[in-house]
Design an enzyme around this catalytic site. Structure first.
Site: not given
Ligand code: NAI
Length: 286
Positions: A155, A194
């Site tokens: 990411e 997450n």
């Protein structure tokens, strides 16, 4: 080959850093891995030797490729020596904002002006770190997943201070490392993966703390019922209960919201030193 990025330095040779360094070396970058703890650095070096030997015996890499990888991978105790030639730094040290800011401020003075300073932080957005440097356009989140030699997502977060060129270079580096980069167009706590993970984890801890089901059964439910490759408690043991504790505390300290505090089970395990796989005991025994 990414023309502008040849030399990569990984700071922090723990759970994440050593595998990021090996991945980058296999991809052909000139890599230096450094850590303030010489024992961690030695463990990383030993792991690299064992891992790369295993690649040969499994027929995944030739002896020549391993020799080349090893020649491009150095372990260095001095931070200054490790970063002086770096085109890209990937920081993978403890998840504490003030420690990361102090390191980035030091890196700003030690590194050439061209060096991109990326953080592998799971939750801390780079705008909280960039102001510790004089190169905010080159301070960026580049978030790998555990285990970094296996997981192929990265990411990259385009905070408001980050230049388009920095993002493009990190995309190119990720692709060269055999990873799939995704770009977040704005900063958000926890990025994409997450945030999704936290939702599952929070509910798993809630179900455990309420006595609804055991660790094993919740893990089975998530794997067999949702098709996840690992259960939330297995994953906590892998990524480190200490990390989950620090992440929760950081979030609570910045939000002041009691709901952000680590769950009672996480606090108890953290205090007992039952941090997961790396210490031999977490939710499971290894
Ligand atoms: P770890 O605790 O396994 O390793 C951290 C290493 O950094 C240790 O070896 C320590 O000696 C070293 N260190 C600490 N402060 C330092 C400093 N100032 N200078 C040089 N070395 C220093 O931590 P882990 O799990 O590898 O996490 C590192 C970073 O990666 C954190 O920001 C975490 O949020 C992030 N991350 C962790 C993942 C995980 O699953 N563990 C997944 C993705 C990101």
């Amino acid at each position: 080959m990414t023309k502008e990025i040849r030399h990569i330095t990984v700071i922090g040779a723990g759970n994440m850093g050593h595998q990021i360094a090996i991945s980058a070396a296999i991809a052909g970058f000139q890599v230096i891995c450094t850590d303030q703890n010489p024992d961690a650095l030695q463990r990383a070096r030993d792991f690299a030797d064992t891992y790369l030997a295993g690649r040969i015996s499994k027929g995944r890499m030739s002896e020549q490729e391993v020799t080349k990888t090893k020649a491009g991978l150095r372990f260095e105790t001095s931070l200054a020596a490790a970063v002086q030639q770096a085109d890209l730094i990937i920081e993978a040290i403890i998840e504490k904002l003030e420690v990361k800011r102090a390191l980035f401020s030091e890196l700003d003075t030690l590194c050439p002006p061209r060096t991109i300073l990326a953080t592998n932080s799971s939750y801390i957005v780079s705008s909280q770190i960039a102001s510790a440097t004089n190169r905010p356009d080159k301070v960026v989140n580049m978030h790998f997943f555990n285990p970094a030699l296996v997981m192929n997502l990265v990411e990259i977060v385009k905070g408001p201070h980050v230049s388009a060129e920095t993002v493009e270079l990190l995309e190119a580096v990720s692709i060269q490392m055999g990873k799939t980069p995704i770009v977040l167009q704005k900063e958000i706590y926890g990025f994409v993966v997450n945030r999704m993970l936290q939702a599952t984890r929070k509910e798993a801890l809630n179900l455990l703390d309420s006595g609804v089901a055991s660790v094993e059964d919740i893990d089975q439910a998530v794997m067999k019922g949702l098709g996840y490759p690992m259960g939330p408690f297995q994953l906590l043991d892998l990524t480190g209960i200490d990390l989950a504790y620090h992440v929760g505390m950081e979030k609570y300290q910045s939000s002041g919201n009691e709901a952000d505090k680590p769950s009672p089970t996480i606090v108890e395990k953290f205090e007992k030193g039952e941090w997961g796989k790396k210490v031999g005991k977490g939710f499971y025994i290894y």
